[in-house]
Motif scaffolding. Structure first.
Motif, short mmCIF file in Angstrom:
data_model
loop_
_atom_site.label_atom_id
_atom_site.label_comp_id
_atom_site.label_asym_id
_atom_site.label_seq_id
_atom_site.Cartn_x
_atom_site.Cartn_y
_atom_site.Cartn_z
N CYS A 165 7.90 6.92 -1.00
CA CYS A 165 7.07 6.35 -2.06
C CYS A 165 6.45 7.42 -2.95
O CYS A 165 6.19 7.17 -4.13
CB CYS A 165 5.97 5.48 -1.45
N VAL A 166 6.20 8.59 -2.40
CA VAL A 166 5.65 9.68 -3.22
C VAL A 166 6.67 10.08 -4.28
O VAL A 166 6.34 10.23 -5.46
CB VAL A 166 5.27 10.88 -2.33
N ALA A 167 7.93 10.23 -3.88
CA ALA A 167 8.98 10.55 -4.84
C ALA A 167 9.17 9.41 -5.83
O ALA A 167 9.33 9.64 -7.04
CB ALA A 167 10.28 10.86 -4.12
N LEU A 168 9.16 8.17 -5.36
CA LEU A 168 9.32 7.03 -6.27
C LEU A 168 8.21 7.01 -7.32
O LEU A 168 8.45 6.69 -8.49
CB LEU A 168 9.31 5.72 -5.47
N ALA A 169 7.00 7.35 -6.91
CA ALA A 169 5.88 7.37 -7.86
C ALA A 169 6.13 8.40 -8.95
O ALA A 169 5.85 8.15 -10.13
CB ALA A 169 4.58 7.67 -7.13
N ALA A 170 6.66 9.56 -8.58
CA ALA A 170 6.93 10.60 -9.57
C ALA A 170 8.04 10.21 -10.53
O ALA A 170 8.10 10.70 -11.66
CB ALA A 170 7.30 11.91 -8.86
N PHE A 171 8.92 9.32 -10.10
CA PHE A 171 10.03 8.88 -10.94
C PHE A 171 9.72 7.59 -11.70
O PHE A 171 10.62 6.96 -12.26
CB PHE A 171 11.28 8.68 -10.09
N ILE A 185 7.83 -7.78 -12.18
CA ILE A 185 8.08 -6.36 -11.92
C ILE A 185 6.74 -5.63 -11.99
O ILE A 185 5.97 -5.82 -12.94
CB ILE A 185 9.07 -5.78 -12.93
N VAL A 186 6.48 -4.79 -10.99
CA VAL A 186 5.21 -4.07 -10.90
C VAL A 186 5.50 -2.58 -10.75
O VAL A 186 6.31 -2.19 -9.91
CB VAL A 186 4.38 -4.55 -9.69
N PRO A 187 4.86 -1.73 -11.55
CA PRO A 187 5.02 -0.27 -11.32
C PRO A 187 4.59 0.10 -9.91
O PRO A 187 3.59 -0.43 -9.40
CB PRO A 187 4.09 0.35 -12.37
N LEU A 188 5.33 0.99 -9.28
CA LEU A 188 4.98 1.37 -7.92
C LEU A 188 3.57 1.94 -7.84
O LEU A 188 2.86 1.72 -6.86
CB LEU A 188 5.98 2.39 -7.37
N THR A 189 3.14 2.64 -8.87
CA THR A 189 1.80 3.23 -8.86
C THR A 189 0.70 2.17 -8.89
O THR A 189 -0.46 2.47 -8.61
CB THR A 189 1.62 4.18 -10.05
N GLU A 190 1.06 0.92 -9.23
CA GLU A 190 0.08 -0.17 -9.23
C GLU A 190 0.31 -1.16 -8.09
O GLU A 190 -0.41 -2.16 -7.98
CB GLU A 190 0.15 -0.92 -10.57
N PHE A 191 1.28 -0.87 -7.24
CA PHE A 191 1.65 -1.81 -6.18
C PHE A 191 0.70 -1.73 -4.99
O PHE A 191 0.26 -2.75 -4.46
CB PHE A 191 3.09 -1.53 -5.73
N HIS A 192 0.39 -0.51 -4.55
CA HIS A 192 -0.52 -0.34 -3.41
C HIS A 192 -1.97 -0.30 -3.90
O HIS A 192 -2.25 0.23 -4.97
CB HIS A 192 -0.21 0.96 -2.66
#
Length: 328
Positions: A165-171, A185-192
């Motif tokens: 998830c850290v890498a996914l956030a950077a991408f 669809i939700v940005p990963l940075t806003e998912f958690h």
């Protein structure tokens, strides 16, 4: 572990119907969920197996990649597009677990895995607001070497354990969801979610929603990525600090910068103000240190993890120096 019903979903609609209105959970590989059930942290009445629904990994028309939620971590790490264009993601997956677990674990399950905080797992002997809201948090004044320093609260200082998830956030990854009300669809940075006063609510999933896929947009031409993980031992330990970096340099100036941290917060951690401050600058240790200081400016440490801000700062600078050609 108490008895439960096992059902295998035949479609996304079937999965949502089977889970609706019951104390059921979706089952990927179960590498985290089954452990939690054995430890009596989780006690679903039914498991709805969704591993057969979405395993594709394919290039999108814009040059990005679409990853099915049921794709295994091994399949993703070995994918040619991932290895060539999103190398930090491949490295994060390889750093995250043993071969056996990677072969089983799914992308959706990795995103939804829960913290490895010792107090969260200790059902009989420890207070944990995440497990039992309002009971207290024994990690605050306990053994907290592995715990968070950013985005934490007096209710919870646990960290999200995922390397992927850290890498996914950077991408700039985006999570594709489907539920009773349709698709979104939700940005990963806003998912958690951050814990605040409700650490038991860990994501922005709606009740019964299912992760179906993750997409990564195309990277800018010439952008490089890297993932570095610092841990107590080299063999399959969770991160004390991890950093995923993306850097694009044109004619000696930074034109794209992304920095995501793991091991320090309840979610993958990005501070876009720090990234914006790098744009237009010539790469170098001084500007990288300034960005790191901005990212870590809100750090709150405890007795056991007071070393983490400096460790994180050094790791951020090292990753950015490596990406800029100033190998360190």
């Amino acid at each position: 572990m108490r008895p439960f019903i096992y059902e295998k979903a035949t479609s996304e609609t079937d999965a949502i119907v089977r889970r609706s209105g019951s104390n059921a959970q979706f089952l990927g590989a179960g590498t985290n969920l089954i452990d939690l059930m054995r430890e009596r942290v989780e006690a679903p009445d039914a498991l709805v197996d969704v591993t057969g629904l979405s395993r594709q990994i394919e290039e999108t028309p814009d040059g990005g990649i679409l990853i099915g939620a049921a794709a295994s971590n091994t399949a993703l790490a070995e994918n040619a597009i991932v290895r060539q264009r999103y190398s930090a993601l491949a490295r994060a997956l390889l750093a995250g677990a043993s071969v056996q677990i990677r072969n089983m674990a799914t992308v959706g399950g990795n995103i939804l895995q829960r913290t490895r905080c010792t107090y969260f797992y200790d059902v009989e002997g420890s207070r944990c607001n995440k497990r039992n809201p309002g009971s207290g948090c024994d990690a605050l004044d306990g053994l907290n070497r592995a715990h968070g320093i950013l985005g934490v609260s007096q209710s919870c200082i646990a960290t999200h354990p995922s390397d992927m998830c850290v890498a996914l956030a950077a991408f700039d990854a985006r999570i594709h969801l489907v539920g009773d009300t349709g698709r979104r669809i939700v940005p990963l940075t806003e998912f958690h979610r951050l814990p605040g006063d409700t650490p038991e609510i860990e994501t922005n999933l709606e009740p019964g929603e299912l992760i179906t896929a993750v997409d990564l947009p195309a990277l800018p031409p010439g952008a490089r990525s890297m993932y570095r993980k610092v841990r107590d031992r080299a063999s399959y330990a969770f991160a004390l600090v991890s950093v995923a970096g993306v850097l694009q340099i044109v004619e000696g100036r930074i034109v794209e910068a992304r920095i995501a941290l793991g091991g320090v917060a309840p979610k993958p951690w990005r501070i876009k103000e720090a990234e914006a401050g790098l744009i237009g600058a010539a790469p170098g240790e001084a500007v990288f240190s300034e960005a790191a200081d901005i990212i870590l400016s809100g750090a709150i440490t405890r007795t056991g993890n007071a070393f983490k801000p400096e460790l994180a700062r050094r790791t951020i600078v090292a990753v950015l120096q490596n990406l800029s050609g100033e190998t360190r």
